[in-house]
Design a protein around this motif. Structure first.
Motif, PDB file in Angstrom:
ATOM      1  N   UNK A  76       1.037  -0.827   0.256  1.00 50.05           N
ATOM      2  CA  UNK A  76      -0.197   0.140  -0.005  1.00 50.05           C
ATOM      3  C   UNK A  76       1.001   1.113   0.131  1.00 50.05           C
ATOM      4  N   UNK A  77       2.387   1.332   0.661  1.00 54.04           N
ATOM      5  CA  UNK A  77       2.918   2.142   1.047  1.00 54.04           C
ATOM      6  C   UNK A  77       3.336   2.450  -0.490  1.00 54.04           C
ATOM      7  N   UNK A  78       3.836   1.107  -1.702  1.00 52.10           N
ATOM      8  CA  UNK A  78       5.019   1.507  -2.853  1.00 52.10           C
ATOM      9  C   UNK A  78       3.691   2.363  -3.520  1.00 52.10           C
ATOM     10  N   UNK A  79       1.752   1.317  -3.717  1.00 53.50           N
ATOM     11  CA  UNK A  79       1.289   2.427  -4.905  1.00 53.50           C
ATOM     12  C   UNK A  79       1.282   3.931  -4.693  1.00 53.50           C
ATOM     13  N   UNK A  80       0.743   3.901  -2.863  1.00 47.80           N
ATOM     14  CA  UNK A  80       0.766   5.583  -2.187  1.00 47.80           C
ATOM     15  C   UNK A  80       1.678   6.449  -2.845  1.00 47.80           C
ATOM     16  N   UNK A  91       3.540  13.966 -18.500  1.00 45.05           N
ATOM     17  CA  UNK A  91       2.340  13.425 -18.709  1.00 45.05           C
ATOM     18  C   UNK A  91       2.041  11.962 -17.141  1.00 45.05           C
ATOM     19  N   UNK A  92       1.040  12.068 -17.296  1.00 48.96           N
ATOM     20  CA  UNK A  92       0.087  11.322 -16.387  1.00 48.96           C
ATOM     21  C   UNK A  92       0.532   9.888 -16.566  1.00 48.96           C
ATOM     22  N   UNK A  93       1.382   8.604 -15.724  1.00 48.38           N
ATOM     23  CA  UNK A  93       1.689   7.682 -16.010  1.00 48.38           C
ATOM     24  C   UNK A  93       0.277   6.710 -16.403  1.00 48.38           C
ATOM     25  N   UNK A  94       0.665   5.328 -16.542  1.00 46.04           N
ATOM     26  CA  UNK A  94      -0.959   4.487 -16.677  1.00 46.04           C
ATOM     27  C   UNK A  94      -1.210   4.659 -15.209  1.00 46.04           C
ATOM     28  N   UNK A  95      -2.901   3.709 -14.817  1.00 41.43           N
ATOM     29  CA  UNK A  95      -3.023   4.268 -13.881  1.00 41.43           C
ATOM     30  C   UNK A  95      -3.143   2.834 -13.543  1.00 41.43           C
ATOM     31  N   UNK A  96      -3.571   2.883 -12.082  1.00 41.76           N
ATOM     32  CA  UNK A  96      -3.244   1.539 -11.311  1.00 41.76           C
ATOM     33  C   UNK A  96      -4.369   0.880 -11.658  1.00 41.76           C
ATOM     34  N   UNK A  97      -4.390  -0.700 -11.495  1.00 40.75           N
ATOM     35  CA  UNK A  97      -5.385  -1.384 -11.551  1.00 40.75           C
ATOM     36  C   UNK A  97      -4.876  -2.338 -10.418  1.00 40.75           C
ATOM     37  N   UNK A  98      -5.730  -3.064  -9.198  1.00 47.50           N
ATOM     38  CA  UNK A  98      -5.999  -3.755  -8.282  1.00 47.50           C
ATOM     39  C   UNK A  98      -6.454  -5.230  -9.056  1.00 47.50           C
ATOM     40  N   UNK A 132      -3.302 -10.022  -5.912  1.00 47.54           N
ATOM     41  CA  UNK A 132      -3.313  -8.379  -5.261  1.00 47.54           C
ATOM     42  C   UNK A 132      -2.765  -7.567  -5.049  1.00 47.54           C
ATOM     43  N   UNK A 133      -2.387  -8.214  -3.824  1.00 50.18           N
ATOM     44  CA  UNK A 133      -0.509  -8.488  -3.510  1.00 50.18           C
ATOM     45  C   UNK A 133       0.258  -7.931  -4.495  1.00 50.18           C
ATOM     46  N   UNK A 134       0.435  -8.942  -5.485  1.00 48.89           N
ATOM     47  CA  UNK A 134       2.121  -8.800  -6.162  1.00 48.89           C
ATOM     48  C   UNK A 134       1.383  -7.372  -7.266  1.00 48.89           C
ATOM     49  N   UNK A 135       0.169  -6.424  -7.796  1.00 46.74           N
ATOM     50  CA  UNK A 135       0.173  -5.991  -7.764  1.00 46.74           C
ATOM     51  C   UNK A 135       0.195  -4.573  -7.283  1.00 46.74           C
ATOM     52  N   UNK A 136       0.121  -4.729  -6.004  1.00 49.18           N
ATOM     53  CA  UNK A 136       1.142  -3.645  -4.673  1.00 49.18           C
ATOM     54  C   UNK A 136       1.980  -3.662  -5.058  1.00 49.18           C
ATOM     55  N   UNK A 137       3.360  -4.344  -4.912  1.00 51.02           N
ATOM     56  CA  UNK A 137       3.834  -4.675  -4.406  1.00 51.02           C
ATOM     57  C   UNK A 137       5.274  -4.844  -6.044  1.00 51.02           C
ATOM     58  N   UNK A 138       4.793  -4.991  -6.840  1.00 50.45           N
ATOM     59  CA  UNK A 138       5.334  -4.623  -8.149  1.00 50.45           C
ATOM     60  C   UNK A 138       4.874  -3.155  -9.255  1.00 50.45           C
ATOM     61  N   UNK A 139       4.554  -2.475  -8.421  1.00 49.10           N
ATOM     62  CA  UNK A 139       3.497  -1.755  -9.546  1.00 49.10           C
ATOM     63  C   UNK A 139       5.350  -0.462  -9.375  1.00 49.10           C
ATOM     64  N   UNK A 140       5.604  -0.462 -10.630  1.00 51.29           N
ATOM     65  CA  UNK A 140       6.928   0.260 -11.419  1.00 51.29           C
ATOM     66  C   UNK A 140       6.679   2.219 -10.850  1.00 51.29           C
ATOM     67  N   UNK A 141       5.396   2.078 -11.805  1.00 53.53           N
ATOM     68  CA  UNK A 141       5.111   3.812 -10.815  1.00 53.53           C
ATOM     69  C   UNK A 141       5.751   3.964  -9.380  1.00 53.53           C
ATOM     70  N   UNK A 142       5.052   2.916  -9.033  1.00 54.15           N
ATOM     71  CA  UNK A 142       4.915   3.584  -7.568  1.00 54.15           C
ATOM     72  C   UNK A 142       6.793   3.278  -7.259  1.00 54.15           C
ATOM     73  N   UNK A 143       6.911   2.521  -7.228  1.00 54.95           N
ATOM     74  CA  UNK A 143       8.605   2.542  -7.214  1.00 54.95           C
ATOM     75  C   UNK A 143       8.983   3.484  -7.963  1.00 54.95           C
ATOM     76  N   UNK A 144       9.475   3.724  -9.090  1.00 51.41           N
ATOM     77  CA  UNK A 144      10.016   4.908  -9.445  1.00 51.41           C
ATOM     78  C   UNK A 144       9.564   6.336  -9.055  1.00 51.41           C
ATOM     79  N   UNK A 145       8.703   6.111  -8.343  1.00 54.51           N
ATOM     80  CA  UNK A 145       8.087   7.195  -7.216  1.00 54.51           C
ATOM     81  C   UNK A 145       8.717   7.346  -6.147  1.00 54.51           C
ATOM     82  N   UNK A 146       9.280   6.905  -5.472  1.00 55.13           N
ATOM     83  CA  UNK A 146      10.628   6.450  -4.369  1.00 55.13           C
ATOM     84  C   UNK A 146      11.254   6.408  -4.190  1.00 55.13           C
TER      85      UNK A 146
END
Length: 452
Positions: free
Chosen positions: A76-80, A101-108, A115-129
Motif C-alpha cells: 500500500x505504501x509503494x502504490x501510495x 504526462x500522467x503514468x498509466x493508472x493503477x489496477x488492483x 492483489x498483493x503482487x500488483x501492489x508490490x510490483x507497481x513500477x510507477x510506485x517504485x519509480x516515485x519512491x
C-alpha cells in the motif's frame, strides 16, 4: 491531397519553463527567477517528508516480508507513492509550467496473491519512491546554493548602505576599521566598496542561472521517474490504434450491411416480384408481357451481380490473391488518373502476411482516390520497397497539397485519420508531407511479418 478533414487543427501552446519569460528586464528581476527560487523553497519543505516516506516504505516492506499478510501494508505504501508523484507533477505544473504526462493508472488485481503482487510490483510506485530518494539531495543542494548566492549578492549590492553599522575592528597594524573583514583586509575604502558592489552585481546575475540549473535538474528527474515510460506510452498507443482499428472494422461491416440491405436485397426482391408477375402473365397466355418482365428481371440480376462483386472487392480484392504487386498494378489500371507503380526487387519474396498486404493495398487505394477527388492531381507515383523487415510505401501526387490528418471531436476516424490508425494497428508508421501548393508525399512503413 486536400481532404475534408484537412483543416489545420488547433494545437495547444507549448508551455514554457517558468513564468514571465518574455519580460525585457534583466534576468535577476524577472518573475520567473523568483518563481523558480520559490519552487526550491517548497521543494525543501516537501523533500524531508518524501525521504521519510520512501525510507518507511522500503523498510516496512522488508521488515514485514516474513509475515506475508503484512506485505499488504508495504504494498500500500509503494502504490501510495503515486500520490507523491502526482503532488510533484502538480507542483511543477503550477510553479514552473512544466507539463509531465500522467503514468498509466493503477489496477488492483482480484485475489489475495494477485492483489498483493500488483501492489508490490507497481513500477510507477517504485519509480516515485526512487524520485523521493533522489530529489532530497538535489532539493537540499539547490536551496542552499541558491540562497547563499542570492543572499551574498543582495548583501554585496547593498553593502554601502549598511557597512557603517558593523562593529569596529582592529587590524594587525593597530588601526580601526568598520566593514567586512577578509583576513586582515577590510572593505571600507571607496574602491573596495565599489568592488564589493560590482561582485554583488555579478553574483546577482549568476544566481538565476544556478537556480535554473537546479530546477531544470528537478524537472528532468521528475520527467524520467514520474512520467510514463516509453514502454507504457507504446502500450497506450497500441491500445488506441487497436481501438481505432476495431472502430474502422465495425464501420466497414456496417457499410457492407447497409449496401446489402439497401441495394442488393432491394434488387433481389424486385427480381423475385418481376419473376412472379411474369409467371402470372404466362399463366394467362400473355407471353409478350411475360417476356418483357423476364428481360427486366435478367437485367436487374446482372446489375445485382455487379454490385455483389464490388462489395466483395471492398472486403478482399481478388487481385490480392495473386500478390501485392498484381493488386497494385490492377488498381493503377482502373484508377481515374494516371498512376505509375514502381515495385522494388524482392517485395514479395517471401510472401507478405495477408493483413500487411491488405493494409498496403487499401492505403494506396485511398491515397489515389483522394488525389483524384480532392487534390486535383494530374498523376500519382507509387513506389514500394522492402528492406530489413520493413515494407516501405511512398505515394506522391502533383496536386494542390494542404492535406492534414485530423480526427473530429466525436473521435470519428475517416480519410487520412483512418489510414493512420489502420497502419499503427500493425505497428507501422504514417508520415505526411503536404505543403500548400503541393506536392503531397505520404510515406508508410509496415512490418513484413511473413506467413509461418
Amino acid at each position: 491531397m486536400t481532404l475534408p478533414e484537412s483543416a489545420p487543427s488547433a494545437q495547444p501552446p507549448t508551455p514554457s519553463h517558468g513564468a514571465g519569460g518574455g519580460s525585457p528586464a534583466p534576468v535577476p528581476f524577472r518573475a520567473r527567477s523568483w518563481t523558480e527560487y520559490g519552487y526550491l523553497w517548497l521543494l525543501l519543505l516537501l523533500a524531508p517528508f518524501g525521504l521519510a516516506y520512501a525510507v518507511l516504505a522500503v523498510a516496512l516492506t522488508a521488515g514485514l516480508a516474513v509475515t506475508v499478510a503484512g506485505l499488504w501494508a508495504g504494498g500500500g505504501l509503494i502504490a501510495g507513492a503515486r500520490g507523491w508523484g502526482a503532488l510533484h507533477r502538480g507542483l511543477l505544473r503550477q510553479t514552473l509550467h512544466a507539463e509531465i504526462a500522467e503514468p498509466p493508472p493503477f489496477h488492483l488485481r482480484s485475489g489475495f496473491w494477485r492483489g498483493m503482487g500488483s501492489l508490490l510490483g507497481d513500477p510507477t510506485g517504485w519509480r516515485a519512491l526512487l524520485f523521493l530518494l533522489a530529489s532530497f539531495p538535489v532539493a537540499l543542494a539547490g536551496f542552499v546554493v541558491s540562497t547563499v548566492f542570492v543572499s551574498t549578492a543582495l548583501a554585496a549590492v547593498t553593502y554601502p548602505a549598511w557597512y557603517r553599522w558593523l562593529p569596529a575592528q582592529q587590524a594587525a597594524d593597530g588601526s580601526w576599521h568598520r566593514g567586512a573583514m577578509f583576513g586582515d583586509w577590510f572593505v571600507d575604502t571607496p574602491p573596495r566598496i565599489a568592488g564589493a558592489v560590482a561582485a554583488g552585481v555579478v553574483l546577482l546575475f549568476v544566481w538565476p542561472l544556478l537556480t535554473r540549473l537546479f530546477t531544470t535538474l528537478m524537472h528532468l528527474l521528475a520527467q524520467a521517474l514520474l512520467g510514463p515510460t516509453r514502454a507504457s506510452l507504446r502500450v497506450a498507443e497500441l491500445r488506441a490504434s487497436r481501438a481505432g482499428a476495431v472502430e474502422d472494422a465495425d464501420a466497414r461491416l456496417r457499410r457492407i450491411e447497409r449496401d446489402l440491405h439497401d441495394g442488393t436485397q432491394a434488387r433481389l426482391v424486385a427480381v423475385a416480384m418481376q419473376v412472379d408477375e411474369a409467371r402470372e402473365h404466362l399463366a394467362d397466355g400473355e407471353t409478350a408481357a411475360a417476356s418483357g418482365l423476364l428481360d427486366t428481371a435478367h437485367a436487374s440480376a446482372l446489375e445485382t451481380l455487379a454490385e455483389l462483386r464490388e462489395i466483395a472487392r471492398g472486403i478482399h480484392p481478388a487481385a490480392l490473391d495473386s500478390g501485392l504487386e498484381v493488386a497494385l498494378r490492377t488498381l493503377a489500371a482502373r484508377a481515374p488518373l494516371p498512376v505509375v507503380v514502381e515495385i522494388g526487387p524482392g517485395v514479395e519474396q517471401p510472401r507478405l502476411a495477408p493483413a500487411v498486404e491488405s493494409i498496403a493495398y487499401y492505403t494506396v487505394a485511398e491515397l489515389v482516390t483522394n488525389a483524384a477527388k480532392y487534390a486535383a492531381a494530374d498523376g500519382v507515383a507509387v513506389r514500394v520497397e522492402r528492406e530489413d523487415g520493413v515494407l516501405r510505401l511512398q505515394v506522391r501526387d502533383d496536386g494542390r497539397g494542404g492535406a492534414r490528418v485530423v480526427t473530429d471531436g466525436a473521435g470519428q476516424r475517416t480519410g487520412l485519420a483512418g489510414l493512420t490508425e489502420r497502419v499503427r494497428a500493425v505497428d507501422g508508421t504514417f508520415e505526411l508531407a503536404s505543403p500548400v501548393g503541393g506536392p503531397t508525399v505520404v510515406t508508410v512503413t509496415l512490418p513484413t511479418s511473413t506467413r509461418p
